[in-house]
Design an enzyme around this catalytic site. Structure first.
Site, PDB file in Angstrom:
ATOM      1  CG  ASP A 217      77.341  48.487   3.063  1.00  0.00           C
ATOM      2  OD1 ASP A 217      78.092  48.303   4.023  1.00  0.00           O
ATOM      3  OD2 ASP A 217      77.653  49.217   2.101  1.00  0.00           O
ATOM      4  CD  GLU A 269      56.723  38.587  -0.886  1.00  0.00           C
ATOM      5  OE1 GLU A 269      57.618  37.872  -1.389  1.00  0.00           O
ATOM      6  OE2 GLU A 269      56.371  39.673  -1.379  1.00  0.00           O
TER       7      GLU A 269
HETATM    8  C1  GLC Z   1      80.088  49.786   5.068  1.00  0.00           C
HETATM    9  C2  GLC Z   1      81.037  48.605   5.074  1.00  0.00           C
HETATM   10  C3  GLC Z   1      82.391  49.062   4.642  1.00  0.00           C
HETATM   11  C4  GLC Z   1      82.284  49.633   3.235  1.00  0.00           C
HETATM   12  C5  GLC Z   1      81.230  50.729   3.159  1.00  0.00           C
HETATM   13  C6  GLC Z   1      80.878  51.055   1.752  1.00  0.00           C
HETATM   14  O1  GLC Z   1      80.408  50.718   6.026  1.00  0.00           O
HETATM   15  O2  GLC Z   1      81.050  48.011   6.354  1.00  0.00           O
HETATM   16  O3  GLC Z   1      83.326  48.020   4.663  1.00  0.00           O
HETATM   17  O4  GLC Z   1      83.514  50.158   2.849  1.00  0.00           O
HETATM   18  O5  GLC Z   1      80.033  50.338   3.789  1.00  0.00           O
HETATM   19  O6  GLC Z   1      80.118  50.034   1.172  1.00  0.00           O
END
Ligand code: GLC
Length: 552
Positions: A217, A269
């Site tokens: 993310d 790993e």
């Molecule tokens: C990413 C996710 C989204 C979230 C953001 C903050 O873009 O896809 O849903 O709100 O990150 O974590």
């Protein structure tokens, strides 16, 4: 059910390069215990469905303990399961069952920020300025006579300011902390060794449990330039505003790649090596670096998702994406929808250039969605995508042709975008409505309780049981397309074919042709045996707004 699906070589280290990955938003997928939130046992119960659909892997959005300030992207504990969704034992059972069914699993990792309930953040709040506890996050003194002003004017995605002031134990105001998203999502300090080491530990924790890959993310956000005077940040979340030389203080800094090189040594790993895909909202020329073999290996691109319904535009986007992927020796990713955007069956039913924020605020009425057009284009685009070399990320429910639920009442909305932006933007709840499994059951078979987001009655038309075995249904189209893809998929090459009309036509090296007619009038198809068409029961020519696969 046992053994792997034909075509999947279980220990092939390159399994991900052309995989079809199905995104599960766990809290809206399937609820087994009636609390209205989808859960891990719910996912287990639907594995036969996923297997029959024919995907290769599942990507699970965050399932960790969370107050759900941002749909689970506010993580309290990176090495646990939200008790409302299950336990670690349930998780292990799910991984075993997915593997048994021949499916791989990606988990979502959220390294840019934790939640404000994470034990480290609580400890940071309890500790003094300058302490090692505070150094894991980004705390600064405020400006003004008594520190009443934020350290700078940086904006956040979900709130006006990226800074929130803390309150000391005695109730008096304290330092400020940085959050690029909601205040409940404090940003980690990635210059801190403990943070780095803890994430390496987390990668091993899930890898040891059999997880095959990670979706990372906000992969471009980890490293920040906090040197003073602070650099200006005029906008946030506007990819086009990002410089291409790594000079933005908050995003896509060159130092972030050190983090991923360290992660790669952990991935390697394992046998086969664990894989990862970056969610990096950066311009195409910067994307390749995240996807190199000594970093994450693959990166999302949302380019096709943002491409208008136009043959030339699709051709250009595809060419660019393939070039970028080649630049990192990776394979391209393709996607039309995810949990952050308006579902594509609705988008394609709207006139080109529609302001989607305004459309959502109108409750989905202005302009009206042309549902037939949306469905036609969505089916055609899905087949086009599934014929491309590279991996395809499908979002739960698109195989049912689900539309955005644009008329959710204000009191049902959960997204911080709505809650924090004072109703200026409606947010993403409309694409996160629980899946309709059974048209006859209460809550359409998602739960025996009250679903956490309301499910509209018209979702019953899209329910799995209403489409299962029904010739021409979107579900059967996806199943047939995935079956055919599995049989025909080979090397990652693509040959373009010229066509005078409004057409995107390419073939793969084994004679698999994909021919999409973007216009509204039928077009004569080149010779070859038809394999599949996105429009059911047609004869002869390629209908308007459709894709045909044929062997030529
Ligand atoms: C990413 C996710 C989204 C979230 C953001 C903050 O873009 O896809 O849903 O709100 O990150 O974590």
């Amino acid at each position: 059910m046992s053994g792997s699906l034909p075509g999947v070589i279980v220990d092939d280290p390159h399994w991900w390069r052309q995989a079809v990955v199905y995104q599960v938003y766990p809290r809206s997928f399937s609820d087994s215990d009636g609390d209205g939130l989808g859960d891990v046992q719910g996912i287990i119960s639907r594995i036969p469905y996923l297997r029959e659909l024919g995907v290769d892997a599942v990507w699970l959005c965050p399932f960790y303990p969370s107050a759900l300030a941002d749909g689970g992207y506010d993580v309290d504990d990176y090495r646990n399961v939200d008790p409302r969704l299950g336990s670690l034992d349930d998780f292990d059972e799910m991984v075993g069952a997915l593997h048994e069914a021949g499916l791989k699993i990606f988990v979502d990792l959220v390294p840019n920020h934790s939640s404000d309930r994470h034990e480290w953040f609580r400890a940071a709040l309890a500790a003094d300025p300058g302490s090692s506890e505070r150094d894991r996050y980004i705390f600064r003194d405020g400006l003004g006579d008594s520190g009443e002003l934020p350290p700078n004017d940086w904006p956040s995605h979900f709130a006006p300011s990226a800074w929130t002031r803390t309150t000391k134990a005695d109730g008096s105001p304290g330092q400020w902390y940085l959050h690029l998203f909601a205040p409940e999502q404090p940003d980690f300090n990635w210059d801190n060794d403990e943070v780095n080491n803890d994430f390496l530990f987390t990668l091993r924790f899930w890898s040891d449990r059999g997880v095959d890959g990670f979706r990372v993310d906000v992969a471009h956000g980890l490293k920040k330039d906090l040197s003073e005077p602070y650099k200006p940040v005029p906008s946030i979340g506007v990819m086009e505003d990002l410089p291409t030389d790594g000079s933005h203080p908050l995003f896509d800094r060159d130092e972030v790649h050190e983090v991923y090189r360290a992660w790669r040594s952990v991935f390697n790993e394992y046998s086969p090596p664990r894989v990862a895909v970056a969610e990096a909202g950066v311009l195409a020329e910067r994307r390749a670096q995240y996807a190199t073999a000594d970093e994450l290996g693959q990166a999302f691109n949302f380019d096709l998702l943002q491409t208008r319904w136009d043959a030339q535009a699709f051709r250009e986007t595809i060419t660019r994406c393939l070039d970028v992927a080649e630049g990192s020796s990776s394979s391209s990713t393709w996607t039309l929808s995810n949990h952050d955007v308006v579902r594509h069956a609705s988008r394609y039913g709207l006139p080109d250039g529609t302001d989607l924020e305004a459309w959502l605020l109108s409750g989905g009425t202005h302009p009206a969605v042309d549902i037939e057009q949306g469905a036609r284009r969505a089916r055609a685009a899905a087949m086009l995508l599934l014929a491309l070399p590279g991996s395809v990320y499908l979002y739960q429910g698109e195989e049912l042709g689900l539309l955005e639920v644009a008329d959710l009442p204000a009191e049902a909305l959960q997204d911080p975008i709505w809650l924090r932006d004072n109703g200026a933007r409606k947010g993403r709840d409309g694409c996160r409505i629980p899946l309709p499994w059974n048209s006859e059951l209460p809550s359409l078979g998602f739960t025996i309780g009250t679903p956490h987001l309301p499910i509209p009655a018209w979702f019953s038309n899209y329910a799995v049981d209403a489409q299962d075995g029904v010739e021409g249904s979107t579900l059967e189209l996806y199943r047939a397309a995935l079956r055919t893809r599995r049989q025909l998929q080979s090397t990652e090459t693509l040959t373009w074919h010229e066509h005078p009309d409004d057409v995107v036509w390419f073939s793969r090296d084994n004679g698999w042709n994909s021919f999409t007619n973007f216009g509204t009038e039928p077009v004569v198809r080149p010779a070859g045996a038809e394999l599949l068409c996105s429009v059911p029961l047609h004869t002869g020519d390629v209908p308007g707004e459709s894709t045909v696969w044929f062997r030529g």
